[in-house]
Scaffold this active site. Structure first.
Site, mmCIF file in Angstrom:
data_model
loop_
_atom_site.group_PDB
_atom_site.id
_atom_site.type_symbol
_atom_site.label_atom_id
_atom_site.label_comp_id
_atom_site.label_asym_id
_atom_site.label_seq_id
_atom_site.Cartn_x
_atom_site.Cartn_y
_atom_site.Cartn_z
ATOM 1 N N CYS A 37 0.807 -1.228 0.000
ATOM 2 C CA CYS A 37 0.000 0.000 0.000
ATOM 3 C C CYS A 37 0.838 1.275 0.000
ATOM 4 O O CYS A 37 0.368 2.332 -0.384
ATOM 5 C CB CYS A 37 -0.918 -0.025 1.209
ATOM 6 S SG CYS A 37 -1.729 -1.621 1.377
ATOM 7 N N HIS B 39 -4.168 6.223 0.295
ATOM 8 C CA HIS B 39 -4.377 4.825 -0.074
ATOM 9 C C HIS B 39 -5.821 4.459 0.269
ATOM 10 O O HIS B 39 -6.269 4.669 1.400
ATOM 11 C CB HIS B 39 -3.389 3.949 0.704
ATOM 12 C CG HIS B 39 -3.769 2.501 0.703
ATOM 13 N ND1 HIS B 39 -3.970 1.801 -0.461
ATOM 14 C CD2 HIS B 39 -4.008 1.633 1.735
ATOM 15 C CE1 HIS B 39 -4.305 0.555 -0.143
ATOM 16 N NE2 HIS B 39 -4.349 0.434 1.160
ATOM 17 N N ASN C 26 -9.984 -2.159 -2.632
ATOM 18 C CA ASN C 26 -8.607 -1.834 -2.239
ATOM 19 C C ASN C 26 -7.658 -2.555 -3.191
ATOM 20 O O ASN C 26 -7.492 -3.770 -3.112
ATOM 21 C CB ASN C 26 -8.402 -2.277 -0.789
ATOM 22 C CG ASN C 26 -6.974 -2.083 -0.291
ATOM 23 O OD1 ASN C 26 -6.050 -1.899 -1.082
ATOM 24 N ND2 ASN C 26 -6.801 -2.134 1.014
#
Lengths: 336, 79
Positions: free
Chosen positions: A117, A263, A293
């Site tokens: 991430c 993120h 995600n």
């Protein structure tokens, strides 16, 4: 070296074809209150790579899209970085395979960057360093991840959160988003909070075992494991400090920032960060409903979409912040 | 730290208010509607309402509502 400034020149992204909706997840797990979870994590669907489709395949597609969408002459590229935690092979480096497949010059530097991430911002830091030092002029940063392939079939939580995607970003000595000062950090003591334990060098052989934690969450060491509470508390502790440090290093105050692009972990976590950092919600950009995600690609995808939505104008100052697996975090300020 | 206010804050971390009476002796993971997401909400509640950091290790060590109250109180006093 043309000058001392380094810019993001262009971004494109690629999503694999298969779409997994919340209804699909609900069919797989009838006990799962899909609608409720969706409301909390803010994700309605995610894309999954096809069987046999790897991160480097997706990165290839993202790069080809970049060349076409932004009329980029591939012969200009003299460095390629692939950020992924799902390489094609233990060796060789997937970025080397991509150099050939994309038809890039043989005078092109290439390596993989193993981060999740925080990886996109790390990639920007490395690219800026390469250009600043005169090592390269045009760096192609590819982020690509297929976490769906690491999921245990019974792991509904992570199935809900993660999606596969790839993004391609060109970094040059000219462009629109000037890459200013960075803030990076690491806490390796939390390495096991988000982990695939088996398959690599420490534990080569699969175990084919599963257990459950006290919350009833599945733990499968052959697959992706996330300690949600651990990641959440880490994020709440460190991301506000990251933003504070970025503002100091860039000699800015929070009010100077026009857009916060973090993120896109999940909506619940982001909303709590907005509250804690006291960001004007109007200045905080979300883009996860349709993609989930996507690990290292969430920030370039969100930047692309924020630009498309007219949220980024000439003069805009944008904070990027990536945080997660490692544990690792990284932020930067972009000036448009 | 006031107990009743704490109990109100605690009940609010659930998406649906638990039907059972919540007391200091209630076992967290026995409450209907408990999930790992509720655990995250407790971390957020402790931070936002009391300004204290609770992590996954803290949370794992807590069995009852009263133990959560004690932990938050202890962390508040240390600050």
């Amino acid at each position: 070296m043309k000058g001392s400034e380094v810019y993001i020149r262009a971004i494109s992204y690629y999503l694999p074809e298969e779409i997994v909706t919340n209804e699909d997840v609900g069919r797989l797990f009838p006990e799962w209150t899909a609608a409720k979870v969706a409301a909390k994590v803010g994700i309605l669907q995610r894309h999954h790579s096809a069987e046999g489709e790897t991160s480097s395949d997706m990165a290839y597609n993202a790069a080809e899209k970049l060349f076409t969408e932004h009329c980029i002459d591939r012969s200009e590229i003299d460095f390629i970085i692939l950020c992924t935690q799902s390489p094609d092979y233990f060796l060789p480096t997937s970025a080397c395979i991509l150099q050939n497949r994309l038809g890039l010059n043989k005078e092109t530097g290439a390596f993989d960057l193993n981060l999740g991430c925080s990886g996109f911002v790390y990639g920007l830091a490395v690219a800026k360093g390469l250009i600043f030092a005169g090592v390269a002029q045009n760096v192609l940063l590819l982020t690509a991840e297929t976490y769906s392939k690491y999921l245990h079939p019974q792991d509904k939580g992570n199935l809900t959160l993660f999606g596969d995607a790839a993004a391609a970003t060109l970094i040059s000595s000219e462009g629109k988003g000037r890459i200013d000062e960075f803030s990076l950090g690491t806490d390796g003591s939390g390495y096991d909070k988000l982990i695939v334990r088996n398959g690599a060098s420490r534990n080569r052989k699969p175990e084919n075992v599963t257990t459950r934690d006290e919350e009833g969450n599945l733990i499968a060491p052959d697959n992706l494991f996330m300690n949600g509470a651990g990641i959440f508390s880490f994020t709440m502790k460190w991301v506000p400090k990251l933003v504070e440090d970025l503002l100091i290093k860039n000699k800015l105050v929070k009010e100077d920032i026009d857009l916060f692009v973090f993120h896109q972990a999940n909506k619940y976590m982001l909303e709590n960060l907005v509250k804690k950092i006291k960001v004007d919600p109007e200045k905080f950009f979300y883009y996860l409903e349709d993609v989930g995600n996507t690990v290292s690609s969430t920030i370039p995808i969100a930047l692309y979409e924020a630009n498309k939505a007219g949220k980024i104008r000439n003069g805009s100052k944008v904070i990027l912040a990536g945080f997660g697996v490692g544990l690792s975090w990284a932020g930067v300020v972009l000036q448009f | 730290m006031e107990e009743n206010k704490f109990l109100r804050n605690f009940i609010e971390v659930f998406d649906e208010v638990p039907t059972e009476a919540i007391t200091m002796n209630t076992v967290l993971r026995a409450i209907e509607g408990w999930s790992s997401l509720v655990g995250l909400s407790i971390i957020a509640m402790a931070d936002q309402e009391y300004g204290v950091e609770i992590d996954d290790v803290d949370l794992r060590g807590i069995k009852t509502v009263g133990e959560l109250f004690d932990l938050i109180q202890k962390k508040t006093n240390v600050k």
